[in-house]
Design a protein around this motif. Sequence first.
Motif, PDB file in Angstrom:
ATOM      1  N   MET A 186       0.536   4.596   2.279  1.00 29.66           N
ATOM      2  CA  MET A 186       1.919   5.071   2.150  1.00 29.66           C
ATOM      3  C   MET A 186       2.720   4.423   1.005  1.00 29.66           C
ATOM      4  N   ASN A 187       3.124   5.218   0.087  1.00 26.34           N
ATOM      5  CA  ASN A 187       3.845   4.714  -1.094  1.00 26.34           C
ATOM      6  C   ASN A 187       5.119   5.357  -1.374  1.00 26.34           C
ATOM      7  N   HIS A 188       6.313   5.046  -1.291  1.00 32.80           N
ATOM      8  CA  HIS A 188       7.584   5.798  -1.247  1.00 32.80           C
ATOM      9  C   HIS A 188       7.912   5.956  -2.817  1.00 32.80           C
ATOM     10  N   GLU A 189       7.277   5.196  -3.771  1.00 33.04           N
ATOM     11  CA  GLU A 189       7.372   5.361  -5.197  1.00 33.04           C
ATOM     12  C   GLU A 189       6.356   6.548  -5.594  1.00 33.04           C
ATOM     13  N   ARG A 190       5.638   7.068  -4.509  1.00 32.78           N
ATOM     14  CA  ARG A 190       4.751   8.112  -5.018  1.00 32.78           C
ATOM     15  C   ARG A 190       5.142   9.364  -4.405  1.00 32.78           C
ATOM     16  N   CYS A 191       4.843  10.491  -5.265  1.00 31.01           N
ATOM     17  CA  CYS A 191       5.078  11.836  -4.613  1.00 31.01           C
ATOM     18  C   CYS A 191       3.438  12.863  -4.721  1.00 31.01           C
ATOM     19  N   TYR A 234       4.512  10.770  -0.835  1.00 24.27           N
ATOM     20  CA  TYR A 234       4.359   9.088  -0.506  1.00 24.27           C
ATOM     21  C   TYR A 234       3.222   8.911   0.344  1.00 24.27           C
ATOM     22  N   THR A 235       2.548   9.829   0.884  1.00 20.30           N
ATOM     23  CA  THR A 235       1.339   9.732   1.693  1.00 20.30           C
ATOM     24  C   THR A 235      -0.022  10.105   1.216  1.00 20.30           C
ATOM     25  N   GLU A 290      -1.226  -0.671   0.973  1.00 18.61           N
ATOM     26  CA  GLU A 290      -0.385   0.240   1.219  1.00 18.61           C
ATOM     27  C   GLU A 290      -1.164   1.131   2.382  1.00 18.61           C
TER      28      GLU A 290
END
Length: 377
Positions: free
Chosen positions: A68-73, A75-76, A356
Amino acid sequence: MEENLPNKRRNPAASLTDELIVEVLRRLPVRSVCQFKCVSKSWLRLIADNEHRKKLPQTLSGFFYESMNHERCPYTARHFTNVTGKGMPLVSPTFSFLPQCHDVDLLDCCNGLLLCRCYVSRGTFQFHYAVCNPATKEWVMLPDANWAIEENHTACLCFDPAISSHFHVLEYVEEDEDSYVTLVTGVEIYSSETGLWTLHENGWNDEVVISLSVNRRSVLLNGFLHSVTPADEIVAVDMEGKKWRKIPMPDPDGDIGIIHQTQGRLCAFNVDPNDILELSIWFLEDYDTDNWILKHTVSSIDLFGRKKYQLDFDYQVIAVHPECNLIFFVYGWHNTLMAYEMDRKEVRVIRKLGHESCLPYLPYVPMFSESLPDGWC
C-alpha cells in the motif's frame, strides 16, 4: 556360460525413457521427488525441466502479498515472491484473466487455489468472490450469499485435491453481543459441487469468538477448517456443517495462539507470558486424542540477530513448509522474509519485501492439474 555373462551389472533404470521416469515420479510424494534429484545429473535435469515440473507433485513455491502506497494510483498493488527470493516470479500477480474486476483483494490460498474479492467498479464496495488457479488461469465467480453484497465478511478457502476436485468457501456468521464482543452464531458454506451456499447453526454448543484477522489464518486439515479463539482453544467444523469439534491449545498459559499445518499435522505457536521473547512450536501428534508435543523453542534474540523482537509487534509467523520443519517469518521495518530450519537451528534471510508490504502473506503451492469441476472458465 562365462562368455555370456555381462562384464558389468546392468542398471535397470538406464533403459527407462524420460517419459516413463516422469510418470513414475509424478505418483510419488514431494519429499521423494526432491530426494531423487541426487540420483544422477540426468535425473536432476529431468526434474528441474519446466515442462516436466508441471506434471510432478508440487511444494511451496512462494508467497502472494499486497503493498500500500497512498502516493501511488492505485494505492494497492499485488506481488508474488519466489520462496528462494530470486528469479522472475513463478506466477503473475496481476490476475488480468479475471473479467469485470475493477480491483482484486487477495483473501486466502489453499492447495493451489486462490480466493479473491473482486470489486465491481471504482468508488463502490460491491464485490463478488472469485476462486482461481493462478497456474492455469482458470477461474469461477461465486454466486452471492445470503448477506448484503457490500458486507465484508472474513472468508476462508477449503480445498484438498487428495479428497475431491471440488472446493468450499466458508464464512463465519457473526452477531454483535455488545460493542466489544462478536459471537459466532453459525457458518455459511459454499460448495462448488452444488453451486450453492448453505447456512449451518453453531454446533459448538456455547458462545464462540473467532480470532480471525490478517495475521490469524485458519487451517484446513482432515476435512475440517480450524480456527483459534481468544479462549485458547481451536474450533473446527467439517465442510458439510455436520461435525463440530474443539481442540485445546497445547499450552493454556501461553499467549498469542497461532496455528498452521505441516506434514499432515496441526502445529501451534505461542509465547511464554513470563518470557515474551521465547517462541514455542507445538505439533499435534495424535489428532484423535488432542495429544500435543513440544517440538521446538527458540528465542527471538537467536532468530533476529540479538534483537529483542516480539511476536505480532516486530515479527509475524506467516507459514510452515508443508514438507519439512521450516518456518517462514516476516520481520522489521523492511518486512524482511526469512526462513528458520528447526532441525539445524539455521536462519536464512530470503529478501526484503519492503516497508509498504502488508499482511496477509499467502503461501502458494502451484497446481497445474486442469481436471477441475464444471463451471470453471
